[in-house]
Write a protein that holds these residues in place. Structure first.
Motif, PDB file in Angstrom:
ATOM      1  N   LEU A  61       0.892  -1.250   0.027  1.00  0.00           N
ATOM      2  CA  LEU A  61      -0.130  -0.012  -0.094  1.00  0.00           C
ATOM      3  C   LEU A  61       1.091   1.125  -0.052  1.00  0.00           C
ATOM      4  N   TRP A  62       0.573   2.302  -0.674  1.00  0.00           N
ATOM      5  CA  TRP A  62       1.376   3.358  -0.790  1.00  0.00           C
ATOM      6  C   TRP A  62       0.464   4.733  -0.297  1.00  0.00           C
ATOM      7  N   PHE A  63       1.158   5.607   0.568  1.00  0.00           N
ATOM      8  CA  PHE A  63       0.414   6.738   0.982  1.00  0.00           C
ATOM      9  C   PHE A  63       1.520   7.932   0.692  1.00  0.00           C
ATOM     10  N   ALA A  87       9.652   9.918  -9.204  1.00  0.00           N
ATOM     11  CA  ALA A  87       8.748   9.487 -10.307  1.00  0.00           C
ATOM     12  C   ALA A  87       7.261   8.975  -9.690  1.00  0.00           C
ATOM     13  N   ARG A  88       7.433   8.205  -8.682  1.00  0.00           N
ATOM     14  CA  ARG A  88       6.390   7.423  -8.238  1.00  0.00           C
ATOM     15  C   ARG A  88       5.189   8.681  -7.566  1.00  0.00           C
ATOM     16  N   LYS A  89       6.023   9.425  -6.854  1.00  0.00           N
ATOM     17  CA  LYS A  89       5.491  10.503  -6.272  1.00  0.00           C
ATOM     18  C   LYS A  89       4.677  11.360  -7.420  1.00  0.00           C
ATOM     19  N   LYS A  90       5.057  11.763  -8.569  1.00  0.00           N
ATOM     20  CA  LYS A  90       4.438  12.360  -9.666  1.00  0.00           C
ATOM     21  C   LYS A  90       3.369  11.693 -10.307  1.00  0.00           C
ATOM     22  N   VAL A  91       3.410  10.164 -10.322  1.00  0.00           N
ATOM     23  CA  VAL A  91       2.406   9.257 -10.610  1.00  0.00           C
ATOM     24  C   VAL A  91       1.082   9.309  -9.769  1.00  0.00           C
ATOM     25  N   LEU A  92       1.607   9.477  -8.466  1.00  0.00           N
ATOM     26  CA  LEU A  92       0.361   9.214  -7.493  1.00  0.00           C
ATOM     27  C   LEU A  92      -0.179  10.804  -7.126  1.00  0.00           C
ATOM     28  N   TRP A  93       0.519  11.806  -7.636  1.00  0.00           N
ATOM     29  CA  TRP A  93       0.210  13.214  -7.256  1.00  0.00           C
ATOM     30  C   TRP A  93      -1.284  13.426  -7.978  1.00  0.00           C
ATOM     31  N   ASN A  94      -2.066  14.188  -7.212  1.00  0.00           N
ATOM     32  CA  ASN A  94      -3.147  14.868  -8.027  1.00  0.00           C
ATOM     33  C   ASN A  94      -3.367  16.237  -7.197  1.00  0.00           C
ATOM     34  N   LYS A  95      -4.352  16.992  -7.813  1.00  0.00           N
ATOM     35  CA  LYS A  95      -4.541  18.484  -7.275  1.00  0.00           C
ATOM     36  C   LYS A  95      -5.157  18.412  -5.782  1.00  0.00           C
ATOM     37  N   ALA A  96      -5.665  17.373  -5.441  1.00  0.00           N
ATOM     38  CA  ALA A  96      -6.324  17.296  -4.261  1.00  0.00           C
ATOM     39  C   ALA A  96      -5.260  17.286  -2.992  1.00  0.00           C
ATOM     40  N   TYR A  97      -4.174  16.617  -3.465  1.00  0.00           N
ATOM     41  CA  TYR A  97      -2.903  16.475  -2.543  1.00  0.00           C
ATOM     42  C   TYR A  97      -2.392  17.692  -2.303  1.00  0.00           C
ATOM     43  N   GLU A  98      -2.224  18.580  -3.396  1.00  0.00           N
ATOM     44  CA  GLU A  98      -1.680  19.911  -3.295  1.00  0.00           C
ATOM     45  C   GLU A  98      -2.441  20.719  -2.111  1.00  0.00           C
ATOM     46  N   LYS A  99      -3.668  20.824  -2.322  1.00  0.00           N
ATOM     47  CA  LYS A  99      -4.551  21.330  -1.143  1.00  0.00           C
ATOM     48  C   LYS A  99      -4.519  20.777   0.092  1.00  0.00           C
ATOM     49  N   ILE A 100      -4.672  19.328   0.284  1.00  0.00           N
ATOM     50  CA  ILE A 100      -4.622  18.615   1.547  1.00  0.00           C
ATOM     51  C   ILE A 100      -3.355  18.860   2.227  1.00  0.00           C
ATOM     52  N   LEU A 101      -2.128  18.665   1.466  1.00  0.00           N
ATOM     53  CA  LEU A 101      -0.800  18.531   2.032  1.00  0.00           C
ATOM     54  C   LEU A 101      -0.260  19.974   1.957  1.00  0.00           C
ATOM     55  N   ASP A 102      -0.937  20.742   1.217  1.00  0.00           N
ATOM     56  CA  ASP A 102      -0.510  22.469   0.946  1.00  0.00           C
ATOM     57  C   ASP A 102       0.908  22.515   0.595  1.00  0.00           C
ATOM     58  N   THR A 103       1.292  21.543  -0.516  1.00  0.00           N
ATOM     59  CA  THR A 103       2.728  21.466  -1.115  1.00  0.00           C
ATOM     60  C   THR A 103       2.495  21.026  -2.488  1.00  0.00           C
ATOM     61  N   PRO A 104       3.702  21.355  -3.329  1.00  0.00           N
ATOM     62  CA  PRO A 104       3.683  20.800  -4.644  1.00  0.00           C
ATOM     63  C   PRO A 104       4.211  19.134  -4.559  1.00  0.00           C
ATOM     64  N   TYR A 105       4.098  18.377  -5.465  1.00  0.00           N
ATOM     65  CA  TYR A 105       4.479  17.091  -5.484  1.00  0.00           C
ATOM     66  C   TYR A 105       6.299  17.068  -5.364  1.00  0.00           C
ATOM     67  N   ASP A 106       6.776  17.979  -5.726  1.00  0.00           N
ATOM     68  CA  ASP A 106       8.232  18.033  -5.768  1.00  0.00           C
ATOM     69  C   ASP A 106       8.833  18.459  -4.738  1.00  0.00           C
ATOM     70  N   ASP A 107       8.131  18.858  -3.587  1.00  0.00           N
ATOM     71  CA  ASP A 107       8.630  19.292  -2.403  1.00  0.00           C
ATOM     72  C   ASP A 107       9.493  18.240  -1.557  1.00  0.00           C
ATOM     73  N   PRO A 108      10.770  18.500  -1.325  1.00  0.00           N
ATOM     74  CA  PRO A 108      11.664  17.516  -0.617  1.00  0.00           C
ATOM     75  C   PRO A 108      11.151  17.190   0.718  1.00  0.00           C
ATOM     76  N   ASN A 109      10.151  17.802   1.235  1.00  0.00           N
ATOM     77  CA  ASN A 109       9.516  17.400   2.636  1.00  0.00           C
ATOM     78  C   ASN A 109       8.538  16.343   2.474  1.00  0.00           C
ATOM     79  N   LEU A 110       8.043  15.909   1.177  1.00  0.00           N
ATOM     80  CA  LEU A 110       7.131  15.054   0.706  1.00  0.00           C
ATOM     81  C   LEU A 110       7.730  13.816   0.981  1.00  0.00           C
ATOM     82  N   VAL A 111       7.167  12.866   1.191  1.00  0.00           N
ATOM     83  CA  VAL A 111       7.684  11.286   1.131  1.00  0.00           C
ATOM     84  C   VAL A 111       6.660  10.405   1.158  1.00  0.00           C
TER      85      VAL A 111
END
Length: 175
Positions: free
Chosen positions: A55-57, A98-122
């Motif tokens: 599972l991925w989150f 690459a996997r972050k980009k595949v899993l990413w959608n605009k909802a995450y940008e609002k929920i996590l308040d960050t873009p997919y390429d944020d180094p704090n995102l894991v």
């Protein structure tokens, strides 16, 4: 008190497929981590990718769950809809842009308040070990079954096929 997992575990590919089907359309899972003071659960967005036993989150490194998983990687992921699925395993953090980009959608940008390429995102990868599910065409039948088990008057799970099954996910084919 009766143990909900009192029957044998199966690694039947059909049971693994059933777990895959049961969680496929559930938007939100509850991720439970171990803390110094007990267990903590929080909602996590389900990743809509083919379930291969992992599972991925997505999360940020500056969260309590990140610190909790670093200290103790044992987790549980629970899904509830018309059926119920409880998956246990171990979590690890994965740095894979690459996997972050595949899993990413605009909802995450609002929920996590960050873009997919944020180094704090894991990424959190849960290496699943077992899943227990409760499946029923009738919610009344399921509630009755669970109540009987809770008061120690549970019926033999073999007498209600498909209602409750424990699945060994270690045999699921991994990509």
């Amino acid at each position: 008190m009766s143990n909900l997992s009192e029957h044998a575990t199966t690694s039947d590919p059909k049971a693994i497929e059933t777990v895959r089907d049961l969680i496929a359309d559930i938007e939100t899972a509850m991720l439970t981590t171990v803390t110094d003071t007990g267990l903590v659960s929080r909602p996590m967005q389900t990743q809509h990718i083919e379930f291969d036993g992992d599972l991925w989150f997505l999360t940020k490194k500056d969260t309590a769950k990140y610190d909790e998983i670093l200290k103790d990687s044992r987790v549980n992921v629970a899904y509830a809809d018309k059926s119920y699925v409880s998956i246990s395993g171990t979590a690890e953090f994965v740095e894979d842009d690459a996997r972050k980009k595949v899993l990413w959608n605009k909802a995450y940008e609002k929920i996590l308040d960050t873009p997919y390429d944020d180094p704090n995102l894991v990424l959190i990868r849960v290496k699943t070990e077992t899943a227990e599910y409760w499946e029923s065409g009738s919610a009344v039948k399921m509630v009755s079954h669970l109540l009987k088990k809770a008061v120690g008057k549970g019926s033999d799970p073999k007498s209600e096929p498909g209602l409750n099954e424990t699945v060994d996910l270690n045999s699921a084919p991994k990509n």
